[in-house]
Design an enzyme around this catalytic site. Sequence first.
Site, short mmCIF file in Angstrom:
data_model
loop_
_atom_site.label_atom_id
_atom_site.label_comp_id
_atom_site.label_asym_id
_atom_site.label_seq_id
_atom_site.Cartn_x
_atom_site.Cartn_y
_atom_site.Cartn_z
CG HIS A 134 38.29 14.11 68.12
ND1 HIS A 134 39.37 14.31 68.95
CD2 HIS A 134 38.81 13.60 66.96
CE1 HIS A 134 40.48 13.93 68.34
NE2 HIS A 134 40.17 13.50 67.13
CB SER A 194 39.27 17.08 70.33
OG SER A 194 38.50 16.12 71.00
CB THR A 195 37.54 19.01 74.42
OG1 THR A 195 37.49 17.59 74.50
CG2 THR A 195 36.66 19.61 75.49
CG MET A 247 42.37 14.83 76.64
SD MET A 247 41.23 14.13 77.83
CE MET A 247 40.22 13.10 76.77
CG ASP A 261 43.62 12.45 66.27
OD1 ASP A 261 44.44 11.82 65.58
OD2 ASP A 261 42.43 12.60 65.94
#
Length: 364
Positions: free
Chosen positions: A210, A183-184, A303, A306
């Site tokens: 993401h 993600s991030t 973050m 998931d």
Amino acid sequence: MKKIRVLVVDDSAFMRKLITDFLSEEKKIEVIGTARNGEDAIKKVALLHPDVVTMDVEMPIMNGLVALKEIMMKSPIPVIMLSSTTKEGAENTIKSLQLGAVDFITKPSGAISLDLHKVKNEIIEKVILANTANIRHISSDVLNKKSTLKGIRYSKIDSYKDQVPTAIGKARLTKQIVCIGTSTGGPRALQHVLTKLPIDFQAPIFIVQHMPPGFTQSLANRLNTLSMITVKEAENNEVVQNGIAYIAPGGSHLLVNKTGSSLIIKLEKSEIRNGHRPSVDVMFESISEIYDYRKIAVIMTGMGSDGTEGLKKLKSTGVVKAISESEQTSVVYGMPKAALNTQLIDKVENVEDIAASIMDFIRN
């Protein structure tokens, strides 16, 4: 309570005021200044020493990309980019993430977004998150000029006929799948990993990053130009091939089904999981139902948690090796930490060593 000191950079006075007003409503945030272009931003960063910068990608005199690179080389701090959803805007956004931006926010309707209030909460949340991001490793990449990493050629993979496959009962598994969730900070992490895999990589790679619709195609194109393997945005009903990395399109879950002797990609817009679509859990769970493959699962920076439930399912239904990114190199140590807490991770690696770990698991 110490407030998060923010510099707002945008060539539009209207947008500067709007973003400033949004952020000022949050008691944890203080806007300490604004800048009208990249050149102005570099001066204000040096003068004001903000904790976080929000910066428009497209600006006159000096655009956000050039300014970002200068900031990350001279005085690295967390930067969030604001971008349009145009093709050029998406491409520039991906470049900014690989140059060291922590995250980005999509303007709802172009450069002057009268409806920016739609992403007000997202702006506030991402500024708060950016303040806790680990940018030490990002800034060292930029200083070492690794923002355009080239693939490192490994020796050819040994013939699979010469390997001793892992057994499940009487089954001998010679086919393998790699699945990656992030993600991030993910675009930069993916660049570290995919550019180091050899051209004759003997497994398909499935990736959930993401990211909203309109950006994953640019991410795939960018990574494809830098990697020896093929990187592409996944398509519905696509027949899977070894040596190709398939990135889930923003806004769609990616599932992998087995039909006969082939693996087929299925894209769907079922309910959001863990706040995301695509979701790492959804992808991992679908792959857990493919029984005649060895699997390598990788969870990198991001973050939340998931991928954790999906990892549990993977580990309970087959032969799986799991890798998580280390705290030292994760921009946000959420997803890797949650995965590590399951005690199902086989190896914790700095991002630059994950490709080598994948190759070790593939060979052995």
